[in-house]
Design an enzyme around this catalytic site. Structure first.
Site, mmCIF file in Angstrom:
data_model
loop_
_atom_site.group_PDB
_atom_site.id
_atom_site.type_symbol
_atom_site.label_atom_id
_atom_site.label_comp_id
_atom_site.label_asym_id
_atom_site.label_seq_id
_atom_site.Cartn_x
_atom_site.Cartn_y
_atom_site.Cartn_z
ATOM 1 N N HIS A 74 0.835 -1.201 0.000
ATOM 2 C CA HIS A 74 0.000 0.000 0.000
ATOM 3 C C HIS A 74 0.869 1.250 0.000
ATOM 4 O O HIS A 74 1.541 1.536 0.992
ATOM 5 C CB HIS A 74 -0.912 0.001 1.222
ATOM 6 C CG HIS A 74 -2.126 -0.851 1.065
ATOM 7 N ND1 HIS A 74 -2.682 -1.571 2.106
ATOM 8 C CD2 HIS A 74 -2.912 -1.107 -0.012
ATOM 9 C CE1 HIS A 74 -3.747 -2.224 1.677
ATOM 10 N NE2 HIS A 74 -3.901 -1.959 0.395
ATOM 11 N N GLN B 117 2.346 1.938 3.672
ATOM 12 C CA GLN B 117 1.479 1.893 4.847
ATOM 13 C C GLN B 117 1.649 0.551 5.570
ATOM 14 O O GLN B 117 0.790 0.134 6.325
ATOM 15 C CB GLN B 117 0.003 2.115 4.480
ATOM 16 C CG GLN B 117 -0.793 2.668 5.660
ATOM 17 C CD GLN B 117 -2.272 2.358 5.617
ATOM 18 O OE1 GLN B 117 -2.701 1.303 5.136
ATOM 19 N NE2 GLN B 117 -3.073 3.268 6.128
ATOM 20 N N TYR B 118 2.752 -0.120 5.303
ATOM 21 C CA TYR B 118 3.198 -1.291 6.085
ATOM 22 C C TYR B 118 2.414 -2.565 5.772
ATOM 23 O O TYR B 118 2.178 -3.379 6.658
ATOM 24 C CB TYR B 118 3.116 -1.006 7.590
ATOM 25 C CG TYR B 118 3.528 0.383 7.989
ATOM 26 C CD1 TYR B 118 4.804 0.858 7.704
ATOM 27 C CD2 TYR B 118 2.641 1.249 8.629
ATOM 28 C CE1 TYR B 118 5.188 2.141 8.051
ATOM 29 C CE2 TYR B 118 3.013 2.535 8.978
ATOM 30 C CZ TYR B 118 4.289 2.982 8.690
ATOM 31 O OH TYR B 118 4.668 4.254 9.038
ATOM 32 N N HIS B 119 2.060 -2.778 4.503
ATOM 33 C CA HIS B 119 1.251 -3.945 4.160
ATOM 34 C C HIS B 119 1.828 -4.734 2.987
ATOM 35 O O HIS B 119 1.138 -4.990 1.999
ATOM 36 C CB HIS B 119 -0.185 -3.517 3.834
ATOM 37 C CG HIS B 119 -0.872 -2.805 4.944
ATOM 38 N ND1 HIS B 119 -1.843 -1.836 4.743
ATOM 39 C CD2 HIS B 119 -0.735 -2.908 6.295
ATOM 40 C CE1 HIS B 119 -2.264 -1.377 5.913
ATOM 41 N NE2 HIS B 119 -1.600 -2.015 6.870
ATOM 42 N N PRO B 120 3.102 -5.168 3.027
ATOM 43 C CA PRO B 120 3.643 -5.962 1.929
ATOM 44 C C PRO B 120 3.026 -7.365 1.891
ATOM 45 O O PRO B 120 2.877 -8.014 2.930
ATOM 46 C CB PRO B 120 5.138 -6.021 2.253
ATOM 47 C CG PRO B 120 5.210 -5.898 3.742
ATOM 48 C CD PRO B 120 4.094 -4.964 4.115
#
Length: 550
Positions: free
Chosen positions: A306, A479-482
């Protein structure tokens, strides 16, 4: 030295691994070993919700990865914080509970993954959850993961909601229910004023089980395969995973699994381990002198994340926000003992107190942008500290078209992967972010905020399209969602790594269970979906075990 044997070995005690280890060890006849590279989750910064502000920008319980330079971000390296302790990123994140949209899971099913439609996965969300507030057909009441409202949210959340309504975005009391569109004060994974990480929910209550072994500070090197099968013999037998090699305190050890090895090391860790084990693109393995066990081109491909942009404003007063000031220092000095004694007060804030799912165009059926309202100034993942007080809002492209990858830097497990999200490689992501940039600015410039809003931290002429794009390229980041680097898919998909039961293709006794299996990034935060994935996987594994017993 005695040989350590288990039925299942789970690598990674994060949001998926804790669920798998807990659920499998419910059967007293099953022996489970859970390996975690980080420490135990004993640090007070994990359990005090406000501790996220100290962990996120530092290496405290945090791998703190960086990406390779991103062309779409004007050559900057992106930041990729990931949890490094029991609980993984659920011990590091902002505790926001969001599941994504029905459409996301129906799409997974349409891509050739039976069993993953919304109606089929909803029971696993419900099974995982104990919602203290919302009681309906969309939420659970008796699950391990506690979900509740914030204890003392800032009154600015209501201003955020009013400003959103001024811009045609409705208040929605439950973005995880029948309708996702709208804004609300977020629900959080907390219990009694503490973070309810997945470790706290699933693992801590069960650490006394004699059939559950947890080993921390254990860096996994590779999966071990049956040597007689490691190069697919003439009879067509597949290489079978039989154990794990790891190091602890400088000593290399091997442990063995009678039934399965399960990788739950996340979107970076799981493909890393697969490649070090000889499972991956043959050319890359040869480049790093890794003996090939199975040529699987999709390992490390399909990385999605994200992309996110934060607008930051100074505040006219400091009463409703967090910041670096004498007043806030006094307030927090009083709040800390209040939390220590009663688990109440400002320390229970997750800072990211408001959430919303919005549409870039009114006619869209499914939200394509996410808002996260923060009661403080967030600049560069809180790595740039600013004196004074303010408020911030994130705008996030929910379903990016850009695809990246993770590749080996070397054949050493001590070296991090080369992480390339390839942000804005697809121009459609940039065009959508521009729409989001304007929508978010309109919300923060709305009349409702007039009494509270000071000057923007990064002033940009909204009427200058080139200036807006330059601002995005200069400041946007994760936004830290890999997700997606061990993609789930049918055999017809050349990049699929696991099948719909999360079994690694071309092998036996090996699964991947974490966010890396997502074929596409869901339109929401990824922690709750990762727990769901693990709940479903645990049932698949247990069902298979019962069949073999019968």
């Amino acid at each position: 030295m005695s040989i350590e044997n288990y039925d299942y070995i789970v690598v990674g005690a994060g949001s998926a691994g804790c669920v798998i280890a807990s659920r499998l060890s419910e059967d007293p006849n099953i022996r489970v070993c859970l390996l975690e590279a980080g420490k135990k989750d004993s640090n007070v910064l994990i359990h005090a919700p406000a501790g996220v502000a100290a962990m996120l920008p530092t290496r405290i319980n945090n791998w703190a990865f960086e990406t390779v330079p991103q062309k779409g971000l004007n050559g900057r390296r992106g930041y990729q914080p990931r949890g490094k302790s029991l609980g993984g990123s659920s011990s590091l994140n902002a505790m926001m509970y969001a599941r994504g949209h029905r459409w996301d899971y129906d799409h997974w099913s349409e891509l050739g993954n039976p069993g993953w439609s919304y109606d089929e996965i909803l029971p696993y969300f419900i099974r995982a959850e104990h919602n203290e507030v919302i009681q309906d057909e969309y939420h659970g009441k008796n699950g391990p993961l506690n979900v509740t409202n914030l204890q003392c949210p800032s009154p600015l959340n209501q201003i955020f909601i009013q400003a959103s309504e001024e811009n045609g975005i409705p208040f929605n009391p439950d973005v995880n229910g029948a309708e996702q569109f709208g804004v609300m004060t977020t629900q959080v994974t907390q219990k009694n004023g503490e973070r309810c990480s997945v470790a706290k929910a699933y693992l801590t209550p069960n650490l006394d089980r004699p059939n559950l072994t947890v080993i921390t500070r254990a860096l996994t090197h590779k999966v071990l395969f049956d040597k007689d099968l490691s190069h697919a013999s003439d009879n067509g037998t597949l290489p079978k995973a039989i154990g794990i090699e790891f190091s602890k305190k400088g000593q290399t050890r091997q442990i063995f699994a009678h039934k399965e090895v399960i990788l739950s090391a996340g979107a970076f860790g799981s493909p890393h381990i697969l490649k070090l084990s000889g499972i991956g693109p043959s050319k890359e393995l040869q480049q790093h002198n890794i003996p090939q066990v199975h040529d699987l081109p999709g390992v490390g491909e399909n990385l999605q994340d994200h992309i996110d942009l934060v607008h930051v404003y100074r505040a006219r007063s400091d009463g409703s926000t967090f910041g670096y000031s004498l007043n806030c220092s006094v307030s927090m000095a009083k709040a800390i003992p209040q939390w220590q004694l009663k688990r109440q007060g400002r320390v229970t804030s997750n800072f990211a107190e408001g959430i919303g799912f919005v549409k870039s165009e009114p006619e869209l059926e499914v939200p394509d942008l996410e808002l996260v309202f923060v009661v403080g100034m967030v600049d560069d993942h809180n790595r740039k500290l600013r004196l004074g007080h303010g408020f911030s809002s994130h705008i996030t492209v929910l379903r990016p078209k850009s695809r990246g990858k993770v590749t080996l830097a070397s054949n050493s497990p001590n070296d991090s992967l080369l992480i390339d999200p390839n942000f804005f490689a697809d121009e459609k992501d940039l065009h959508l972010m521009v729409k989001g940039w304007h929508l978010q600015r309109n919300i923060l410039e709305a009349k409702a905020f007039d009494r509270y809003r000071g000057k923007p931290l990064y002033p940009v002429n909204a009427n200058d399209p080139e200036a807006v794009i330059e601002d995005i390229r200069n400041r946007a980041d994760t936004q830290y969602h890999p997700v997606g680097t061990c993609k789930m898919g049918p055999d017809s998909d050349p990049l699929a790594v696991v099948d719909h039961q999360l079994r690694v293709k071309g092998t036996e006794g090996l699964r991947v269970v974490d966010a890396s299996i997502m074929p596409t990034l869901i339109g929401g935060n990824t922690n709750a979906p990762t727990v769901m994935i693990a709940e479903k996987a645990a049932e698949l594994i247990r069902t298979n075990t019962l069949k073999h017993r019968i």
